[in-house]
Design an enzyme around this catalytic site. Structure first.
Site, PDB file in Angstrom:
ATOM      1  N   ALA A 100       0.798  -1.229   0.000  1.00  0.00           N
ATOM      2  CA  ALA A 100       0.000   0.000   0.000  1.00  0.00           C
ATOM      3  C   ALA A 100       0.829   1.276   0.000  1.00  0.00           C
ATOM      4  CB  ALA A 100      -0.936  -0.009   1.209  1.00  0.00           C
ATOM      5  N   ASN A 137       2.988  -4.990   7.127  1.00  0.00           N
ATOM      6  CA  ASN A 137       3.822  -5.533   6.060  1.00  0.00           C
ATOM      7  C   ASN A 137       4.559  -4.416   5.325  1.00  0.00           C
ATOM      8  OD1 ASN A 137       3.514  -8.608   5.595  1.00  0.00           O
ATOM      9  ND2 ASN A 137       1.413  -7.949   5.956  1.00  0.00           N
ATOM     10  N   HIS A 163      -0.202   6.063   5.525  1.00  0.00           N
ATOM     11  CA  HIS A 163       1.195   5.746   5.811  1.00  0.00           C
ATOM     12  C   HIS A 163       2.032   6.976   5.495  1.00  0.00           C
ATOM     13  CE1 HIS A 163      -0.083   1.522   5.862  1.00  0.00           C
ATOM     14  NE2 HIS A 163      -0.710   1.791   4.733  1.00  0.00           N
TER      15      HIS A 163
END
Length: 281
Positions: free
Chosen positions: A121, A193, A234
């Site tokens: 992502a 991840n 993020h």
């Protein structure tokens, strides 16, 4: 003869990936198979044209495949991934957190099969990878914000889990983890991840296993439960002799499972197409 692509797992990521790969499948260029624990359960949801197989005899399916794609979670990646590499098959790894475990990392990188890592992502790996190869990064940090309920883990004390579930919009965000990627993936295997993918991208030159080990020690991770979060986000900060870099990514949830980022399957499809062009099939 079509390229034979074997999926390890057929959950939210695998199902979304199948939809994204319809141009290759419908044209007859690719044929998709999947190894699952419960064939009947998946068939009841619809196989989407994928040939489903139980876990018995999965090793033979791997040997017959041209490409193998892991999309079943960190635990499955650790259990199955090394065997794929050991028989010389290319493995496209979705659950990049498996690389945080030294024993698994060694097996996945020792060959003879080739490992291909998906960014998931987040992005910007071309720039960060170049800076890492030039020894241009001293510090790398990622701060991930997610909906509070999605961060509840089985190991949490009852009061800790209840406090996360009780967070309401307008409440102050709560930092549930701060530390390195290896500890983060051990505690939150389905949520970070991307932190290990970031370490992989910025590992620099040299032996991959050694370089990745150093990079895992350098990358710092912060995981935040945000009651106001509508999308997972993020924030990446990297700095060193190459300069200072800031990147922000906000990913919409998967149409198959709102707890999974929709960008994961999109990134996986892109990686798989790139790998298929260079694979010895």
């Amino acid at each position: 003869m079509p390229t034979r692509v074997l999926l390890l797992g057929f959950g939210a990521i695998g199902r979304q990936l199948t939809g994204l790969l319809q141009p290759e499948v419908s044209s007859g260029r690719w044929a998709l198979q999947a190894v699952v624990r419960d064939v009947a359960a998946h068939q009841s949801r619809g196989s989407l044209g994928v040939e489903l197989h139980g876990s018995d005899g999965w090793g033979e399916l791997v040997r017959e495949a041209d490409l193998v794609v892991e999309c079943a979670g960190v635990s499955a990646a650790r259990d199955l991934g090394p065997d794929v590499i050991a028989v010389g098959r290319d493995l496209v790894l979705t659950s990049v957190g498996a690389l945080a475990y030294p024993d698994t990392r060694a097996k996945l990188l020792q060959g003879p099969g080739r490992l291909h890592v998906t960014p998931g992502a987040i992005g910007g790996f071309d720039l960060l990878g170049a800076a890492g190869e030039a020894d241009g990064l001293d510090a790398v940090r990622i701060r991930t914000r997610k909906m509070a309920a999605s961060l509840v883990q089985p190991w949490m004390a009852v009061d800790e889990a209840d406090a996360l579930r009780a967070l309401q919009p307008g409440d102050e965000a709560v930092t549930v983890f701060s530390g390195g990627p290896a500890d983060a993936i051990a505690k939150f295997p389905g949520n970070v991840n991307v932190a290990v993918a970031l370490a992989w991208a910025t590992r620099g030159r040299g032996d991959s296993a050694t370089a990745l080990e150093r990079s895992l020690e350098r990358v710092q991770v912060e995981l935040v439960a945000d009651p106001d979060a509508e999308l997972s986000s993020h924030d990446i900060e990297a700095s060193g002799p190459a300069g200072r870099f800031q990147m922000r990514f906000e990913s919409a949830p998967s149409t198959e499972n709102p707890r999974t980022s929709g960008l994961t399957a999109i990134s996986l499809a892109h990686t798989l197409r790139r790998v298929a062009k260079s694979a010895p099939v």
